[in-house]
Design an enzyme around this catalytic site. Structure first.
Site, PDB file in Angstrom:
ATOM      1  NE  ARG A 166      -4.032   1.830   2.074  1.00 50.93           N
ATOM      2  CZ  ARG A 166      -4.482   2.519   3.179  1.00 50.93           C
ATOM      3  NH1 ARG A 166      -3.921   2.443   3.975  1.00 50.93           N
ATOM      4  NH2 ARG A 166      -5.301   3.501   2.881  1.00 50.93           N
ATOM      5  CG  HIS A 182      -1.492   4.981  -0.784  1.00 49.15           C
ATOM      6  ND1 HIS A 182      -2.380   5.502  -0.075  1.00 49.15           N
ATOM      7  CD2 HIS A 182      -2.264   4.064  -1.289  1.00 49.15           C
ATOM      8  CE1 HIS A 182      -3.533   4.856   0.198  1.00 49.15           C
ATOM      9  NE2 HIS A 182      -3.417   4.082  -0.796  1.00 49.15           N
ATOM     10  CG  ASN A 186      -1.369   8.957   1.845  1.00 50.13           C
ATOM     11  OD1 ASN A 186      -1.471   7.817   1.287  1.00 50.13           O
ATOM     12  ND2 ASN A 186      -0.979   9.796   1.320  1.00 50.13           N
ATOM     13  CG  HIS A 236      -6.731  -5.259  -2.926  1.00 51.01           C
ATOM     14  ND1 HIS A 236      -7.581  -4.456  -3.578  1.00 51.01           N
ATOM     15  CD2 HIS A 236      -5.778  -4.010  -2.390  1.00 51.01           C
ATOM     16  CE1 HIS A 236      -7.613  -2.916  -3.549  1.00 51.01           C
ATOM     17  NE2 HIS A 236      -6.552  -2.811  -2.897  1.00 51.01           N
TER      18      HIS A 236
END
Length: 331
Positions: free
Chosen positions: A64, A68, A93, A190
């Site tokens: 992640r 990001h 975030n 995921h």
């Protein structure tokens, strides 16, 4: 001067120039020793220790973090910078974690590999690969040679949300040089992720303001999620995004969304939308998920990178350098 000697000099100068100003490549730090290990070996050892002693879910956190970071200003470690209005402060975030591991890796590299400037952006990519490997995934070669950015603003954070349509998501990924199959494989991260109830609550009770659930959701899945995410609750619980093997990096996630067990709307829709469902089918039926996932991660790691004399190599991943950083030179 003989032709042989001239050729050696040309090759040496080419190597020197490439290390100083070249683009990303595998083995950028090759030849730098950190005691009995090399740079990548040091990163791997710290990640391994961290995963087995502090956080078994670190792969999800780092996947992640890398996504990001790369989707905002490119893969320049801007997400690591502290500040009242830095990217860390953006709503999207606030649940990103793993910063302490990156700090730990940087500290070891600064101590054991003195004189070797290893960028925080490269640390993110290397640590993510190693965490994936330790969580059941397969090895993929990480290109290195990134440099760190100095701009980190919460206002720059504009990430695709969990309810984005497949077509819009494809456009967002295309703006970063990633195609539709890349998007499907990257969403495969995921497989070890989790989501808070607030990110999919509407699918359980009031999908698109219909007053009912998302009809694409498996009925048993719906019942299970409603138990964990009641309509009225003081707690924003979290659930795994892969109901099959939630702690292992594998293709189980895709099988789950084929069965209607996608937790996030975008996850479910890539299994249904004609723009992406064939890719999902191929992943479920095929045996090359790990290879293609690694290739997609490498492409993600190329997004809008800083190299050569661009940016800097931070001494601390949480703050820009006070002095003008010289270009990285490898002898």
């Amino acid at each position: 001067m003989s032709k042989a000697v001239a050729l050696v000099i040309v090759l040496f100068l080419g190597l020197f120039s490439d290390h100083c100003y070249g683009q990303l490549r595998v083995g950028f730090y090759k030849g730098i020793k950190c005691g009995q290990k090399d740079v990548e070996g040091v990163v791997r050892e710290v990640v391994k220790s961290w995963r087995f002693t502090k956080d078994k879910t670190i792969a999800a956190a780092l996947l992640r973090m890398q996504f990001h970071d790369c989707f905002v200003n490119g893969c320049d470690a801007s997400i690591l910078l502290d500040g009242d209005n830095s990217e860390k402060k953006a709503g999207a975030n606030k649940s990103v974690r793993g910063y302490e591991l990156i700090d730990a890796i940087k500290q070891v590299l600064e101590t054991e590999c003195q004189g070797a400037e290893v960028s925080c952006a490269d640390i993110i990519s290397l640590a993510t690969r190693d965490a994936v490997l330790l969580s059941g995934g397969k090895w993929y070669n990480v290109e290195t040679g990134r440099r760190d950015g100095s701009v980190s603003l919460a206002s720059n954070v504009n990430l695709p949300g969990p309810s984005i349509s497949v077509s819009d998501s494809i456009k967002v990924f295309a703006s970063k040089g990633l195609n539709a199959p890349d998007m499907v494989y990257l969403l495969g991260g995921h497989t070890v992720g989790t989501a808070h109830c607030s990110n999919f609550q509407d699918r359980l009770y009031n999908y698109k303001k219909t007053g009912g659930p998302d009809p694409a959701m498996n009925k048993l899945m719906l019942f299970s999620l409603r138990m964990k995410c009641p309509r009225s609750s003081n707690f924003d619980n979290s659930v795994p995004l892969d109901m099959g093997t939630p702690s292992v990096v594998d293709n189980s996630f895709y099988q789950q969304i084929k069965w209607g067990n996608g937790v996030l709307e975008i996850d479910q829709q890539i299994a249904l939308d004609p723009l992406t469902n064939k890719t999902v089918d191929d992943i479920v039926k095929g045996s090359d998920f790990y290879t293609k996932f690694g290739e997609a991660m490498v492409k993600l790691g190329r997004v809008e990178v800083l190299t050569g004399t661009q940016g800097e190599v931070r001494k601390s991943c949480r703050a820009v350098n006070n002095n003008n950083n010289k270009p990285f030179i490898l002898f």
